[in-house]
Design a protein around this motif. Structure first.
Motif, short mmCIF file in Angstrom:
data_model
loop_
_atom_site.label_atom_id
_atom_site.label_comp_id
_atom_site.label_asym_id
_atom_site.label_seq_id
_atom_site.Cartn_x
_atom_site.Cartn_y
_atom_site.Cartn_z
N ASP A 310 0.85 -1.19 0.00
CA ASP A 310 0.00 0.00 0.00
C ASP A 310 0.88 1.24 0.00
N TYR A 311 0.49 2.26 -0.77
CA TYR A 311 1.32 3.46 -0.92
C TYR A 311 0.45 4.70 -0.73
N TRP A 312 1.01 5.70 -0.05
CA TRP A 312 0.30 6.97 0.10
C TRP A 312 0.31 7.75 -1.22
N LEU A 313 -0.83 8.26 -1.57
CA LEU A 313 -0.98 9.27 -2.61
C LEU A 313 -1.18 10.59 -1.88
N ARG A 314 -0.40 11.61 -2.21
CA ARG A 314 -0.38 12.84 -1.42
C ARG A 314 -0.73 14.08 -2.25
N ALA A 315 -1.56 14.94 -1.67
CA ALA A 315 -1.83 16.28 -2.21
C ALA A 315 -1.51 17.25 -1.08
N ILE A 316 -0.34 17.87 -1.16
CA ILE A 316 0.17 18.67 -0.04
C ILE A 316 -0.07 20.16 -0.30
N PRO A 317 -0.92 20.81 0.49
CA PRO A 317 -1.11 22.26 0.34
C PRO A 317 0.19 23.00 0.64
N GLN A 318 0.48 23.97 -0.19
CA GLN A 318 1.70 24.76 -0.01
C GLN A 318 1.41 25.95 0.90
N THR A 319 2.01 25.93 2.08
CA THR A 319 1.71 26.96 3.08
C THR A 319 2.31 28.31 2.71
N THR A 320 3.16 28.35 1.69
CA THR A 320 3.68 29.63 1.20
C THR A 320 2.55 30.54 0.75
N CYS A 321 1.47 29.95 0.25
CA CYS A 321 0.41 30.80 -0.31
C CYS A 321 -0.98 30.45 0.19
N SER A 322 -1.10 29.60 1.21
CA SER A 322 -2.43 29.31 1.75
C SER A 322 -2.29 28.67 3.12
N ASP A 323 -3.41 28.60 3.84
CA ASP A 323 -3.43 28.00 5.18
C ASP A 323 -4.49 26.92 5.23
N ASN A 324 -4.09 25.76 5.82
CA ASN A 324 -5.01 24.64 5.93
C ASN A 324 -4.76 23.91 7.24
N ASP A 325 -5.82 23.56 7.95
CA ASP A 325 -5.69 22.91 9.26
C ASP A 325 -5.34 21.43 9.17
N ASN A 326 -5.37 20.85 7.97
CA ASN A 326 -5.17 19.41 7.83
C ASN A 326 -4.05 19.10 6.83
N THR A 327 -3.05 19.98 6.80
CA THR A 327 -2.04 19.95 5.74
C THR A 327 -1.39 18.59 5.55
N ASP A 328 -1.05 17.90 6.63
CA ASP A 328 -0.30 16.66 6.53
C ASP A 328 -1.18 15.43 6.36
N ASN A 329 -2.48 15.62 6.20
CA ASN A 329 -3.36 14.46 6.19
C ASN A 329 -4.28 14.44 4.97
N ILE A 330 -3.83 15.08 3.89
CA ILE A 330 -4.61 15.06 2.65
C ILE A 330 -3.98 13.98 1.77
N ARG A 331 -4.45 12.77 1.99
CA ARG A 331 -3.82 11.60 1.39
C ARG A 331 -4.87 10.59 0.93
N GLY A 332 -4.55 9.92 -0.15
CA GLY A 332 -5.30 8.76 -0.59
C GLY A 332 -4.40 7.54 -0.51
N ILE A 333 -4.93 6.40 -0.90
CA ILE A 333 -4.18 5.15 -0.80
C ILE A 333 -4.20 4.42 -2.15
N ILE A 334 -3.02 4.03 -2.60
CA ILE A 334 -2.87 3.16 -3.76
C ILE A 334 -2.64 1.75 -3.22
N ARG A 335 -3.49 0.81 -3.65
CA ARG A 335 -3.37 -0.58 -3.17
C ARG A 335 -3.07 -1.51 -4.36
N TYR A 336 -2.01 -2.29 -4.22
CA TYR A 336 -1.73 -3.34 -5.20
C TYR A 336 -2.53 -4.60 -4.86
N ASP A 337 -2.97 -4.71 -3.63
CA ASP A 337 -3.83 -5.83 -3.20
C ASP A 337 -5.14 -5.23 -2.71
N SER A 338 -6.20 -5.43 -3.48
CA SER A 338 -7.48 -4.78 -3.16
C SER A 338 -8.09 -5.28 -1.87
#
Length: 561
Positions: A310-338
């Motif tokens: 299983d691998y993390w898919l990540r969409a990381i907000p850039q704090t240089t130009c925005s603010d987000n309370d959940n910055t480190d937890n915007i992730r999906g999951i890629i599964r090779y074994d469903s």
């Protein structure tokens, strides 16, 4: 007539899942064609291929695809927290528009919202000679009043990935948006088209409720972000998941549909091959982390070439130009074994927090174009000030304020040409000339600049003032797209050819900034526009809107776009 379905589905569409499609070119269209689009040759498309100059040559399919949108008030819980939303046909994101390169697209929109006007903009669609279908209230139409309907018709002269969204106030970020896939050739081979993957920031308050804070105190901190309409928050919600089959190459169509967030996208342990920017195919290049600004799109290919895990898919907000309370937890999951239900333990690639575009040297259009010369370019300074206690953005010395009930196209039809200063009009009268614009700012805030009706050419981009830096302009096949980043404390030099009559908006795609006046419009080839206008449709929409606005006493509190 309903939607013409020509796309064989390999999997069901569900919230948080990607719709997987087979190769879309109709078998009946392959008779007597010189090639077949397939996993071993994605460059071909019947009698056309990736070398076809799509600005001047488009397949004549004779096919019309037709969609019916109903806009409704409802509630949704995309991250487990229920809030009020505005949706199309009750789905979040809205339905995906699909067509083949060269098809005609017809979208019928019914406004069943309780107290909102609307207008649907087809982001990045050039609308060649169909300016009235651009869907921008105050520019190409009046808002569609509650209880009323309108129809947009346009030709898919480009191919690739884009999106549609409301262009009425901040309505897009209440849920009025969805994807557009125009099937065509590709500059690299893939096995499976995994469809659109939206990246959106998200708040547990409505965007309208947050606008007061944005106007008086600056952009608010957002609660979360979503991957294809889903994410976790505290103990609620669910993660986006996608299955990889070893040895398979997946086409993923990335769209940044945020109101105020620049993302860095990656999949742990995997390389990304980038094959298009916005609606422009490019020479493929490989990266591990992809920088995607608001409104931008990238088609990428990811090969399932890692160990079964299983691998993390990540969409990381850039704090240089925005603010987000959940910055480190915007992730999906890629599964090779469903069958796996475990959280991944993989590590992220190293990335620098910034809001820069991808390196311009990597963004090489596959169909080469050279920019013509121009003696001088307009210098459009970006500044910020306050009117009373409200922030306003200025572009070229003007903060836009246009009227819902008196759109530019109606003014053109009525022969008016004495534009109000706050309408932000720049007239481009001559056909097929090159227009250069230098956009620059001393403010440290970066801005995604979006132009309607055209792909622009990025001639230069950097930090410092344009005069002091004196960059060499790249006119030999520079990056070509419809959204590019103006760096904080920097400049962006754009060029486009006046080959499409109409009234075309250019604006910052940060939602707060558009509403605060960061926009102007090009009235291009004024003398040719009137003959392109369907007056009855335009006037009917405006008459209904004026009656509604008067009846409820509605007053504008933003730029009008």
């Amino acid at each position: 007539m309903g939607i013409i379905s020509r796309f064989a589905l390999l999997g069901a569409l569900a919230l948080g899942a990607i719709q997987v499609q087979a190769a879309p070119l109709e078998a009946s269209n392959l008779i007597s064609k010189r090639c077949v689009n397939s996993a071993t040759d994605r460059s071909c498309w019947g009698d056309y291929d990736t070398s076809t100059d799509y600005y001047n040559e488009v397949p004549d399919t004779g096919v019309t695809v037709e969609y019916y949108f109903d806009l409704v008030n409802t509630t949704a819980s995309p991250d487990g927290y229920e809030r009020q939303v505005l949706l199309i046909n009750g789905s979040f994101p809205g339905p995906t528009i699909e067509a083949n390169w060269g098809d005609t697209v017809v979208v019928h929109v019914t406004n069943s919202l309780t107290n909102n006007g609307t207008g649907i903009h087809f982001h990045g669609i050039r609308q060649n000679y169909t300016n009235q279908a651009d869907g921008v209230p105050s520019i190409t139409q009046c808002p569609v009043a509650p209880g009323e309907s309108t129809t947009y018709t346009w030709r898919a002269t480009q191919y690739g990935t884009t999106w549609y969204h409301s262009h009425f106030a901040l309505q897009a970020w209440e849920g009025i948006f969805g994807g557009i896939i125009i099937h065509g050739p590709a500059t690299s081979n893939y096995d499976v088209d995994a469809g659109i993957m939206f990246l959106n920031d998200w708040s547990h308050q409505t965007s309208d409720a947050l606008y007061t804070q944005a106007q008086t105190g600056g952009p608010p901190t957002l609660d979360n972000a979503l991957i294809n309409g889903t994410n976790v928050y505290d103990n609620g919600g669910s993660r986006f998941e996608m299955e990889f089959i070893s040895g398979t190459k997946y086409l993923i169509r990335l769209v940044n549909g945020a109101i105020d967030t620049h993302f860095k996208f990656s999949i742990d342990g995997h390389n990304i091959t980038v094959i298009s920017m916005d609606l422009v195919p490019i020479v493929p290049y490989t990266t591990q982390v992809l920088s995607i600004g608001i409104g931008q799109r990238y088609n990428i290919i990811v090969e399932a070439d890692q160990a079964t895990a299983d691998y993390w898919l990540r969409a990381i907000p850039q704090t240089t130009c925005s603010d987000n309370d959940n910055t480190d937890n915007i992730r999906g999951i890629i599964r090779y074994d469903s069958s796996s239900t475990s959280d991944p333990t993989t590590s992220a690639y190293t990335q620098t927090d910034d809001c820069d575009d991808e390196d311009l040297t990597n963004l090489v259009p596959y169909v080469s174009k050279t920019v013509g010369s121009q003696d001088d370019g307009d210098d459009l300074a970006v500044t910020i000030g306050k009117v009373g206690n409200l922030f306003k953005w200025y572009l070229g010395g003007t903060t836009m304020a246009v009227e819902w009930a008196d759109p530019t196209l109606l003014q053109v039809y009525n022969g008016e040409s004495n534009w109000a200063d706050q309408s932000g009009v720049i007239e481009l009268a001559t056909a097929d000339e090159w227009a250069y614009f230098i956009i620059e700012t001393t403010n440290t805030v970066p801005h995604p600049i979006h132009l309607h009706g055209h792909d622009f050419f990025v001639l230069a981009q950097g930090t410092g003032t344009y005069a002091d830096t004196a960059p060499t302009l790249n006119t030999a096949n520079p990056p070509r797209r419809d959204v590019a980043m103006l760096p904080g404390g920097g400049y962006l030099v754009l060029a486009f050819q006046t080959d499409n009559p109409g009234a075309w908006l250019m604006h910052c795609h940060i939602g707060w900034h558009t509403s605060e006046g960061f926009a102007l419009q090009f009235v291009e080839r004024y003398d040719e526009i009137k003959t392109l206008i369907d007056y009855d449709s335009l006037n009917d929409t405006c008459t209904a809107w004026s009656s509604y606005q008067t009846a409820v006493g509605l007053e504008e509190d933003d730029s009008g776009v």
